[in-house]
Write an enzyme that holds these catalytic residues in place. Structure first.
Site, PDB file in Angstrom:
ATOM      1  N   TYR A  95      60.799  39.913  48.256  1.00 37.16           N
ATOM      2  CA  TYR A  95      60.389  41.243  48.716  1.00 37.16           C
ATOM      3  C   TYR A  95      61.321  42.368  48.259  1.00 37.16           C
ATOM      4  O   TYR A  95      60.830  43.442  47.861  1.00 37.16           O
ATOM      5  CB  TYR A  95      60.192  41.247  50.236  1.00 37.16           C
ATOM      6  CG  TYR A  95      58.865  40.641  50.623  1.00 37.16           C
ATOM      7  CD1 TYR A  95      57.715  41.428  50.673  1.00 37.16           C
ATOM      8  CD2 TYR A  95      58.736  39.282  50.884  1.00 37.16           C
ATOM      9  CE1 TYR A  95      56.482  40.878  50.985  1.00 37.16           C
ATOM     10  CE2 TYR A  95      57.519  38.722  51.192  1.00 37.16           C
ATOM     11  CZ  TYR A  95      56.384  39.527  51.244  1.00 37.16           C
ATOM     12  OH  TYR A  95      55.165  38.976  51.540  1.00 37.16           O
ATOM     13  N   GLU A 137      54.433  35.410  57.350  1.00 40.32           N
ATOM     14  CA  GLU A 137      54.505  34.276  56.438  1.00 40.32           C
ATOM     15  C   GLU A 137      55.463  33.203  56.933  1.00 40.32           C
ATOM     16  O   GLU A 137      55.222  32.007  56.728  1.00 40.32           O
ATOM     17  CB  GLU A 137      54.892  34.765  55.038  1.00 40.32           C
ATOM     18  CG  GLU A 137      53.765  35.542  54.375  1.00 40.32           C
ATOM     19  CD  GLU A 137      54.215  36.419  53.225  1.00 40.32           C
ATOM     20  OE1 GLU A 137      55.343  36.198  52.713  1.00 40.32           O
ATOM     21  OE2 GLU A 137      53.470  37.334  52.838  1.00 40.32           O
ATOM     22  N   TYR A 190      41.334  26.540  51.270  1.00 37.78           N
ATOM     23  CA  TYR A 190      41.605  26.131  49.901  1.00 37.78           C
ATOM     24  C   TYR A 190      42.991  25.481  49.803  1.00 37.78           C
ATOM     25  O   TYR A 190      43.826  25.603  50.701  1.00 37.78           O
ATOM     26  CB  TYR A 190      41.551  27.340  48.949  1.00 37.78           C
ATOM     27  CG  TYR A 190      42.468  28.481  49.355  1.00 37.78           C
ATOM     28  CD1 TYR A 190      43.826  28.478  49.039  1.00 37.78           C
ATOM     29  CD2 TYR A 190      41.968  29.578  50.055  1.00 37.78           C
ATOM     30  CE1 TYR A 190      44.662  29.518  49.420  1.00 37.78           C
ATOM     31  CE2 TYR A 190      42.795  30.629  50.445  1.00 37.78           C
ATOM     32  CZ  TYR A 190      44.137  30.594  50.122  1.00 37.78           C
ATOM     33  OH  TYR A 190      44.960  31.619  50.513  1.00 37.78           O
ATOM     34  N   ARG A 206      46.568  28.174  40.878  1.00 40.51           N
ATOM     35  CA  ARG A 206      45.205  28.601  41.183  1.00 40.51           C
ATOM     36  C   ARG A 206      44.802  28.062  42.550  1.00 40.51           C
ATOM     37  O   ARG A 206      45.135  26.921  42.917  1.00 40.51           O
ATOM     38  CB  ARG A 206      44.213  28.087  40.139  1.00 40.51           C
ATOM     39  CG  ARG A 206      44.374  28.656  38.758  1.00 40.51           C
ATOM     40  CD  ARG A 206      44.047  30.144  38.675  1.00 40.51           C
ATOM     41  NE  ARG A 206      44.109  30.607  37.298  1.00 40.51           N
ATOM     42  CZ  ARG A 206      45.232  30.991  36.684  1.00 40.51           C
ATOM     43  NH1 ARG A 206      46.385  30.959  37.333  1.00 40.51           N
ATOM     44  NH2 ARG A 206      45.190  31.406  35.431  1.00 40.51           N
ATOM     45  N   TYR A 208      41.864  26.657  44.888  1.00 37.01           N
ATOM     46  CA  TYR A 208      40.560  26.010  44.789  1.00 37.01           C
ATOM     47  C   TYR A 208      40.100  25.595  46.177  1.00 37.01           C
ATOM     48  O   TYR A 208      40.822  24.893  46.898  1.00 37.01           O
ATOM     49  CB  TYR A 208      40.618  24.780  43.875  1.00 37.01           C
ATOM     50  CG  TYR A 208      40.818  25.117  42.415  1.00 37.01           C
ATOM     51  CD1 TYR A 208      39.819  25.774  41.694  1.00 37.01           C
ATOM     52  CD2 TYR A 208      42.004  24.788  41.763  1.00 37.01           C
ATOM     53  CE1 TYR A 208      40.008  26.095  40.349  1.00 37.01           C
ATOM     54  CE2 TYR A 208      42.188  25.112  40.425  1.00 37.01           C
ATOM     55  CZ  TYR A 208      41.193  25.761  39.725  1.00 37.01           C
ATOM     56  OH  TYR A 208      41.386  26.086  38.398  1.00 37.01           O
ATOM     57  N   GLY A 276      26.607  29.579  42.230  1.00 33.51           N
ATOM     58  CA  GLY A 276      27.485  28.888  41.294  1.00 33.51           C
ATOM     59  C   GLY A 276      28.520  28.041  41.996  1.00 33.51           C
ATOM     60  O   GLY A 276      28.230  27.295  42.930  1.00 33.51           O
ATOM     61  N   LEU A 279      29.690  27.312  45.920  1.00 35.03           N
ATOM     62  CA  LEU A 279      29.208  26.280  46.858  1.00 35.03           C
ATOM     63  C   LEU A 279      30.346  25.462  47.458  1.00 35.03           C
ATOM     64  O   LEU A 279      30.158  24.769  48.472  1.00 35.03           O
ATOM     65  CB  LEU A 279      28.224  25.336  46.170  1.00 35.03           C
ATOM     66  CG  LEU A 279      28.673  24.533  44.941  1.00 35.03           C
ATOM     67  CD1 LEU A 279      29.491  23.312  45.285  1.00 35.03           C
ATOM     68  CD2 LEU A 279      27.469  24.124  44.111  1.00 35.03           C
ATOM     69  N   PRO A 281      33.277  26.019  49.282  1.00 38.48           N
ATOM     70  CA  PRO A 281      33.553  26.132  50.717  1.00 38.48           C
ATOM     71  C   PRO A 281      32.299  25.963  51.556  1.00 38.48           C
ATOM     72  O   PRO A 281      32.371  25.513  52.716  1.00 38.48           O
ATOM     73  CB  PRO A 281      34.126  27.554  50.852  1.00 38.48           C
ATOM     74  CG  PRO A 281      33.574  28.311  49.697  1.00 38.48           C
ATOM     75  CD  PRO A 281      33.485  27.302  48.582  1.00 38.48           C
ATOM     76  N   PHE A 393      36.275  35.818  45.435  1.00 34.30           N
ATOM     77  CA  PHE A 393      37.083  35.181  44.398  1.00 34.30           C
ATOM     78  C   PHE A 393      38.079  36.190  43.843  1.00 34.30           C
ATOM     79  O   PHE A 393      37.733  37.334  43.604  1.00 34.30           O
ATOM     80  CB  PHE A 393      36.207  34.687  43.246  1.00 34.30           C
ATOM     81  CG  PHE A 393      35.374  33.487  43.586  1.00 34.30           C
ATOM     82  CD1 PHE A 393      35.808  32.547  44.496  1.00 34.30           C
ATOM     83  CD2 PHE A 393      34.138  33.306  42.989  1.00 34.30           C
ATOM     84  CE1 PHE A 393      35.041  31.440  44.803  1.00 34.30           C
ATOM     85  CE2 PHE A 393      33.358  32.203  43.285  1.00 34.30           C
ATOM     86  CZ  PHE A 393      33.815  31.272  44.189  1.00 34.30           C
TER      87      PHE A 393
END
Length: 404
Positions: A95, A137, A190, A206, A208, A276, A279, A281, A393
């Site tokens: 930070y 956090e 995710y 990433r 997902y 596309g 689907l 989640p 996204f």
């Protein structure tokens, strides 16, 4: 707490941020990565190239400035961003680096207009905002680590199975290399994959979505291979997973995260809509809702380009065959010869009214054009905001602006 004068100065800069916000944040990222290239191991390079990350940061800075005297009003947004920060491994020591380079960018872009008073006020405000994120956090890190089967940071998982689901989507079944328990998760959450493909200088991370209900001894992600297009290069991580990672290989994962989750306490009709790879989640939510035993009417609608692009089709069809409270529909944009679907083209409001009820809870996920169309249809139908839930996204953004 900030003093009254500091708050006044910050609020006075809101119009400036509307005009120069993206320029400031682009300058910020360029400066920060030049001074601290190690942070390129954390940030999404594709979002940087496409301008998504600077736009998202500009919107976040704008929101913080506009609400500087009542930050509690944007706490839901803070928590959503903090979920991603925890999943990526953002730490308190990052930070001050961000703050130093953000102030430098403000000075560079605004020049003499960035007076000492303005820079001092922003320095104080950033300190308060950073403390909020660090506190939120820290609690998320603690929860992730102390949960049964949980962990801090990244953990090694073995690809137990790799299954091609469609022409563009492949599922990866991931089991912990240490053989120990894994943390449960909420349907819709995710995991974050960290890889360093051959020839790449930095690691890539990433998010997902988990594509099956919790409770299994594995995590499953269903990944679309992102091909190159006019406005973007091929996906580095998705291509690497599809072409280089096989059964027996190891991936590093952070613990499940995310605030787009199914509210399992409600027993009203449920409508799940996906486009596309959105689907992923939705299928997790669908399986969970069916396994709960609640006699809840469920409608699941999936939109795809064609049947060959439709992943997990047979799995959802089997669920519909074995559960009387589920009705599943397909919408194909351009079906190939011999393919059948419940609707050709796109989801629209007149058709949606024939398969779903307005008093349902609606959850949807997919590409931005799909999300815009669904959200606009639900608003035109008069569905209240508290019944509309969606996943976006990419980096946290001003979703109202994006989807309107």
């Amino acid at each position: 707490m900030l003093d009254t004068r500091t708050i006044e100065v910050i609020k006075s800069t809101v119009p400036v941020l509307e005009v120069h916000g993206q320029t400031i944040t682009k300058t910020f990222y360029q400066t920060m990565f030049k001074n601290h290239p190690e942070l390129l191991n954390v940030f999404n390079h594709a979002n940087q190239r496409q301008g998504k990350q600077p736009t998202a940061l500009a919107n976040a800075v704008y929101a913080a400035a506009a609400h500087i005297d009542r930050l509690e009003e944007i706490l839901p947004v803070v928590r959503g961003i903090a979920q991603k920060h925890r999943a990526l491994g953002i730490l308190p020591e990052h930070y001050p680096i961000v703050g130093e380079n953000l102030l430098a960018a403000i000075k560079t872009v605004l020049g003499d207009a960035a007076t000492e008073e303005i820079l001092d006020a922003w320095g104080k405000a950033y300190g308060v905002i950073a403390d909020v994120f660090i506190s939120v956090e820290a609690e998320m890190y603690r929860e992730a680590e102390e949960k049964k089967g949980g962990w801090r940071g990244f953990r090694r998982f073995v690809v137990d199975r790799k299954v091609k689901e469609s022409d563009v989507i492949t599922s990866f079944y991931l089991k912990p290399e240490d053989g120990q328990a894994i943390a449960s998760y909420e349907p819709g959450q995710y995991i974050t994959v960290r890889v360093k493909p051959e020839g790449q200088e930095f690691t890539h991370l990433r998010h997902y979505s988990l594509s099956t209900a919790p409770g299994q001894p594995y995590y499953r992600i269903s990944v679309k291979r992102e091909e190159a297009a006019e406005d973007r290069p091929a996906g580095v991580v998705s291509t690497y997973l599809h072409t280089r990672i096989g059964e027996g290989d190891v991936l590093e994962l952070s613990a499940p995260a995310g605030d787009f989750t199914l509210d399992q306490s409600r027993n009203v009709p449920l409508v799940l809509l996906s486009g596309g790879v959105g689907l992923t989640p939705m299928v997790s939510m669908l399986e969970t809702a069916l396994q709960s035993g609640a006699n809840r009417d469920i409608v699941y609608v999936h939109a795809a380009r064609s049947a060959k692009h439709h992943a997990l089709k047979e799995q959802v069809a089997e669920l519909a065959r074995t559960h009387d409270n589920l009705r599943a529909y397909t919408v194909y944009e351009t079906p190939d010869t011999g393919e059948s679907s419940d609707k050709t083209g796109y989801i629209d409001l007149p058709w949606l009214k024939t398969v779903a009820a307005a008093d349902s809870d609606f959850y949807f996920c997919g590409p931005v054009p799909f999300m815009k169309a669904v959200r606009r249809a639900l608003k035109d139908w008069g569905v209240p905001d508290e019944r509309i839930h969606f996943e976006f996204f990419g980096p946290a953004d001003s979703l109202e602006d994006t989807l309107n």
